[in-house]
Motif scaffolding. Structure first.
Motif, PDB file in Angstrom:
ATOM      1  N   SER A 137       0.848  -1.185   0.000  1.00 15.96           N
ATOM      2  CA  SER A 137       0.000   0.000   0.000  1.00 15.96           C
ATOM      3  C   SER A 137       0.883   1.233   0.000  1.00 15.96           C
ATOM      4  O   SER A 137       1.860   1.316   0.750  1.00 15.96           O
ATOM      5  CB  SER A 137      -0.911   0.009   1.237  1.00 15.96           C
ATOM      6  OG  SER A 137      -1.700   1.183   1.276  1.00 15.96           O
ATOM      7  N   ASN A 138       0.551   2.188  -0.864  1.00 15.45           N
ATOM      8  CA  ASN A 138       1.222   3.497  -0.911  1.00 15.45           C
ATOM      9  C   ASN A 138       2.726   3.390  -1.123  1.00 15.45           C
ATOM     10  O   ASN A 138       3.492   4.217  -0.622  1.00 15.45           O
ATOM     11  CB  ASN A 138       0.934   4.290   0.367  1.00 15.45           C
ATOM     12  CG  ASN A 138      -0.519   4.670   0.503  1.00 15.45           C
ATOM     13  OD1 ASN A 138      -1.178   5.020  -0.472  1.00 15.45           O
ATOM     14  ND2 ASN A 138      -1.046   4.579   1.717  1.00 15.45           N
ATOM     15  N   THR A 139       3.157   2.382  -1.855  1.00 15.27           N
ATOM     16  CA  THR A 139       4.568   2.237  -2.170  1.00 15.27           C
ATOM     17  C   THR A 139       4.693   1.485  -3.486  1.00 15.27           C
ATOM     18  O   THR A 139       3.708   0.956  -4.003  1.00 15.27           O
ATOM     19  CB  THR A 139       5.327   1.504  -1.050  1.00 15.27           C
ATOM     20  OG1 THR A 139       6.735   1.575  -1.287  1.00 15.27           O
ATOM     21  CG2 THR A 139       4.893   0.059  -0.937  1.00 15.27           C
ATOM     22  N   GLN A 140       5.893   1.426  -4.035  1.00 17.03           N
ATOM     23  CA  GLN A 140       6.130   0.727  -5.280  1.00 17.03           C
ATOM     24  C   GLN A 140       7.545   0.174  -5.283  1.00 17.03           C
ATOM     25  O   GLN A 140       8.398   0.615  -4.509  1.00 17.03           O
ATOM     26  CB  GLN A 140       5.913   1.655  -6.477  1.00 17.03           C
ATOM     27  CG  GLN A 140       6.802   2.880  -6.495  1.00 17.03           C
ATOM     28  CD  GLN A 140       6.499   3.785  -7.681  1.00 17.03           C
ATOM     29  OE1 GLN A 140       5.839   3.392  -8.652  1.00 17.03           O
ATOM     30  NE2 GLN A 140       6.964   5.005  -7.619  1.00 17.03           N
ATOM     31  N   TYR A 146      10.614   4.827 -15.008  1.00 13.98           N
ATOM     32  CA  TYR A 146       9.431   5.416 -14.391  1.00 13.98           C
ATOM     33  C   TYR A 146       8.711   6.262 -15.437  1.00 13.98           C
ATOM     34  O   TYR A 146       9.350   6.824 -16.343  1.00 13.98           O
ATOM     35  CB  TYR A 146       9.820   6.290 -13.194  1.00 13.98           C
ATOM     36  CG  TYR A 146      10.441   5.503 -12.056  1.00 13.98           C
ATOM     37  CD1 TYR A 146       9.668   5.058 -10.980  1.00 13.98           C
ATOM     38  CD2 TYR A 146      11.797   5.190 -12.071  1.00 13.98           C
ATOM     39  CE1 TYR A 146      10.237   4.321  -9.954  1.00 13.98           C
ATOM     40  CE2 TYR A 146      12.370   4.456 -11.046  1.00 13.98           C
ATOM     41  CZ  TYR A 146      11.594   4.021  -9.995  1.00 13.98           C
ATOM     42  OH  TYR A 146      12.158   3.291  -8.974  1.00 13.98           O
ATOM     43  N   ASP A 147       7.386   6.329 -15.321  1.00 17.22           N
ATOM     44  CA  ASP A 147       6.635   7.147 -16.267  1.00 17.22           C
ATOM     45  C   ASP A 147       6.639   8.611 -15.835  1.00 17.22           C
ATOM     46  O   ASP A 147       7.279   8.983 -14.842  1.00 17.22           O
ATOM     47  CB  ASP A 147       5.211   6.614 -16.450  1.00 17.22           C
ATOM     48  CG  ASP A 147       4.361   6.702 -15.187  1.00 17.22           C
ATOM     49  OD1 ASP A 147       4.683   7.501 -14.277  1.00 17.22           O
ATOM     50  OD2 ASP A 147       3.347   5.968 -15.113  1.00 17.22           O
ATOM     51  N   ASN A 151       5.606   6.758 -11.669  1.00 15.14           N
ATOM     52  CA  ASN A 151       5.211   5.380 -11.392  1.00 15.14           C
ATOM     53  C   ASN A 151       6.216   4.404 -11.993  1.00 15.14           C
ATOM     54  O   ASN A 151       6.636   4.552 -13.155  1.00 15.14           O
ATOM     55  CB  ASN A 151       3.827   5.093 -11.976  1.00 15.14           C
ATOM     56  CG  ASN A 151       2.760   5.966 -11.356  1.00 15.14           C
ATOM     57  OD1 ASN A 151       2.679   6.088 -10.137  1.00 15.14           O
ATOM     58  ND2 ASN A 151       1.947   6.585 -12.199  1.00 15.14           N
ATOM     59  N   ALA A 152       6.606   3.401 -11.210  1.00 13.33           N
ATOM     60  CA  ALA A 152       7.536   2.393 -11.686  1.00 13.33           C
ATOM     61  C   ALA A 152       6.926   1.629 -12.863  1.00 13.33           C
ATOM     62  O   ALA A 152       5.738   1.281 -12.847  1.00 13.33           O
ATOM     63  CB  ALA A 152       7.892   1.426 -10.566  1.00 13.33           C
ATOM     64  N   ILE A 168       6.673  -7.959 -13.049  1.00  8.98           N
ATOM     65  CA  ILE A 168       8.070  -8.094 -12.659  1.00  8.98           C
ATOM     66  C   ILE A 168       8.825  -6.811 -12.988  1.00  8.98           C
ATOM     67  O   ILE A 168       8.691  -6.257 -14.094  1.00  8.98           O
ATOM     68  CB  ILE A 168       8.716  -9.300 -13.362  1.00  8.98           C
ATOM     69  CG1 ILE A 168       7.934 -10.578 -13.010  1.00  8.98           C
ATOM     70  CG2 ILE A 168      10.180  -9.438 -12.966  1.00  8.98           C
ATOM     71  CD1 ILE A 168       8.400 -11.817 -13.743  1.00  8.98           C
ATOM     72  N   TYR A 169       9.607  -6.346 -12.021  1.00 11.21           N
ATOM     73  CA  TYR A 169      10.362  -5.092 -12.137  1.00 11.21           C
ATOM     74  C   TYR A 169      11.847  -5.382 -11.950  1.00 11.21           C
ATOM     75  O   TYR A 169      12.240  -6.160 -11.076  1.00 11.21           O
ATOM     76  CB  TYR A 169       9.921  -4.101 -11.069  1.00 11.21           C
ATOM     77  CG  TYR A 169       8.481  -3.673 -11.156  1.00 11.21           C
ATOM     78  CD1 TYR A 169       8.129  -2.406 -11.626  1.00 11.21           C
ATOM     79  CD2 TYR A 169       7.448  -4.523 -10.761  1.00 11.21           C
ATOM     80  CE1 TYR A 169       6.808  -1.994 -11.700  1.00 11.21           C
ATOM     81  CE2 TYR A 169       6.123  -4.131 -10.838  1.00 11.21           C
ATOM     82  CZ  TYR A 169       5.810  -2.864 -11.306  1.00 11.21           C
ATOM     83  OH  TYR A 169       4.491  -2.476 -11.372  1.00 11.21           O
TER      84      TYR A 169
END
Length: 238
Positions: A137-140, A146-147, A151-152, A168-169
């Motif tokens: 929640s509230n994290t990435q 990143y856009d 955002n990742a 997958i990142y």
């Protein structure tokens, strides 16, 4: 996550009993439980044989149950480090948890797995970090791209591993280390099964080889203020 650099100077280890998937209690003190608090009052505790957690009204940090060796610490009983090529595909690990962050707080519930060309480096992080995010929640996650809104951007989406779908990142550290994050698209909050599909994914990407060492398997939270409880945790058969 990598902000835990310096744990060895800050943490005390507590040996724990663990809960098998069928809830039969095994008093083998296989794991330890630790936290790195970045503020406030994050207490380490376990209420009984199948409940561990952290209550942090104001603090943030990282808390985990650990099997293996990390920054000079070792869980009381472990078969790790072990070369990836020697890890049994029938390994089993499970983690079920609840998280009640305070309103607006951030957290993620995750596996944090460390792989390195050398067994148990005690002066640095392992070269490769696999994170398996089960809820958040509230994290990435960390990412290489990143856009425009910050955002990742995932490297790939909707990948089937271990009977679930994951985004997958990838993140490449300036020193050549790598963090690979698998985000559960269902945000289930739990996992039960073999980690081999995740190990194989990293192998196929060329992040490490079968001669590299699995040094530790952790499960816990990167947390903001709130209450977090692990209802069941275990890692066996490696």
């Amino acid at each position: 996550m990598r902000f835990r650099i310096g744990w060895a100077a800050l943490l005390a280890a507590l040996a724990l009993v663990f809960t098998l998937p069928n809830s039969a209690v095994a008093a083998s003190q296989t794991y330890w439980f630790k936290h790195y608090s970045t503020g406030g009052n994050a207490s380490t505790w376990y209420a009984n044989d199948n409940s561990w957690g952290v209550n942090s009204p104001t603090g943030t940090g990282f808390v985990a149950m650990v099997n293996g060796k990390d920054w000079g610490w070792s869980s009381p009983v472990t078969t790790l480090p072990k070369k990836i090529g020697a890890v049994s595909p029938n390994n089993n690990t499970w983690f079920s948890q609840s998280a009640w962050p305070k309103s607006g707080s951030r957290y993620n519930a995750t596996y944090d797995i460390f792989i390195d060309p050398y067994p148990e480096p005690n002066n640095r992080n392992s070269k490769t970090e696999l994170m398996i995010w089960l809820n958040w929640s509230n994290t990435q996650p960390l990412a290489d791209r990143y856009d425009g809104n910050g955002n990742a951007i995932p490297t790939v989406t909707n990948v089937s591993l271990g009977g679930r779908s994951w985004d997958i990142y990838d993140y490449s550290w300036p020193n050549g280390d790598h963090t690979l994050s698998f985000l559960d698209r269902s945000r289930s909050g739990w996992w039960s099964g073999s980690l081999t599909p995740f190990f194989d994914y990293g192998l196929n990407k060329g992040l490490y080889t079968n001669d590299h060492y699995l040094n530790s398997v952790m499960a816990g939270w990167e947390f903001g203020p709130g209450d977090y409880t692990a209802h069941s945790w275990g890692a066996v058969g490696f």
